[in-house]
Write a protein that holds these residues in place. Sequence first.
Motif, short mmCIF file in Angstrom:
data_model
loop_
_atom_site.label_atom_id
_atom_site.label_comp_id
_atom_site.label_asym_id
_atom_site.label_seq_id
_atom_site.Cartn_x
_atom_site.Cartn_y
_atom_site.Cartn_z
N VAL A 1 0.85 -1.20 0.00
CA VAL A 1 0.00 0.00 0.00
C VAL A 1 0.88 1.25 0.00
CG1 VAL A 1 -1.98 -1.04 1.17
CG2 VAL A 1 -0.24 0.09 2.54
N ASP B 1 -0.38 8.02 1.58
CA ASP B 1 -1.73 8.43 1.21
C ASP B 1 -2.50 8.90 2.45
OD1 ASP B 1 -3.92 8.80 -0.37
OD2 ASP B 1 -4.12 6.72 -1.02
N ARG C 1 -8.10 6.73 3.42
CA ARG C 1 -8.07 5.99 2.16
C ARG C 1 -7.30 4.68 2.32
NH1 ARG C 1 -8.03 10.34 -1.62
NH2 ARG C 1 -5.80 10.48 -1.29
N ASP D 1 -9.55 2.29 4.10
CA ASP D 1 -10.59 1.73 3.21
C ASP D 1 -10.01 0.68 2.27
OD1 ASP D 1 -12.37 3.35 4.40
OD2 ASP D 1 -12.45 4.85 2.80
N ASN D 2 -8.81 0.99 1.73
CA ASN D 2 -8.15 0.03 0.82
C ASN D 2 -7.92 -1.30 1.52
OD1 ASN D 2 -7.89 1.57 -1.40
ND2 ASN D 2 -5.80 2.26 -0.98
N ARG E 1 -11.08 -3.22 2.30
CA ARG E 1 -11.66 -3.85 1.11
C ARG E 1 -10.91 -5.14 0.77
NH1 ARG E 1 -10.27 -1.14 -3.12
NH2 ARG E 1 -10.61 0.84 -2.08
N VAL E 2 -9.56 -5.04 0.81
CA VAL E 2 -8.75 -6.22 0.47
C VAL E 2 -9.01 -7.36 1.45
CG1 VAL E 2 -6.38 -7.07 0.40
CG2 VAL E 2 -6.95 -4.93 -0.70
#
Length: 218
Positions: A199, A203, A207, A210-211, A214-215
Motif C-alpha cells: 500500500v 496516502d 483511504r 478503506d483500501n 476492502r482487500v
Amino acid sequence: MIIVLLGAPGTGKGTQANFIAERFGLEVISPGDILRQEMKNGTTLGKKAEKFVKSGGLVPDDLIIEMMRERIERSGNLPARHNGFIFDGFPRNLSQAKALEKMLESLGSSIDRAIYFHMPEERIIKRLSGRRVCTDCGVTYHIAYNPPEEEGVCGKCGGTLYQRDDDKPEIISQRLETYNRDTAPIIDYYSKKDYYLQVDADDDIDRIKDNITRVLGG
Ligand code: AMP
C-alpha cells in the motif's frame, strides 16, 4: 485471520493495525509496545532490551522470538477472545520471519496477509519526528497529519501525549539504518508470496484504511 504489517518505522502501521483490529476483531501484537512496557516496569527482559531500543538497533532474536512465542501461545489458547492476530513490527528480519512461520504452524495456522507500507525515506523522517504517543493507551498521533483534538491530550483515553526518545533525530537515523540493513530484505521475501500486498503509506489515513478493509473483505 493472521496479518503481518511490514514497513519502516513511522509509516503508519500502528495506526492502521488498531483500525483493522477493531474492524475484524483481531488482537494487535506489537513487540515495540511490549518492550516499552517491559522497560517501564523494569523487568529482566526490559533491562536486557533497553540498550538496543535506546540506540535504535534490533533487540536480539532469541529474546524477541521467545517473547512473541509466549504472547502468541497465551492468546492462541483463547480463540474465543478474538479472530486472529495482527503483527505490527514483527518479523523484522529473515530469521524472525521463519520463526513466525513455525510458531503459526504449530498452532495449525499461517499468514493470510502481509501488507507492506511503502513510503519514501524523506517522508519517514518527517513522520517520525512529528509523532506523539499516548502515555496511557499507546495510541499514536502526528502533530501535522493526525493531530489530537486537544494539543498534548489523547482523544481516546485522555492520557498525556509524549515524544518517544527513539523518535528524536539522532536515533531516527540509526533506526532507518537498522531498517534498511535488516528489515528491508524481508520485503523481497514476502513480495513473492501470494498473500503479499503493497500500500502507498503516504496516502490519506482514511483511504489507506478503506483500501485495506476492502482487500481483507470487510
Ligand atoms: P517500534 O515500536 O516497532 O518502532 O519498536 C521500537 C524498538 O523496539 C525498535 O527500534 C527495536 O529496538 C525494538 N523492536 C521492536 N520490534 C522488534 C523486533 N521484531 N526485533 C527486534 N527488535 C525489535
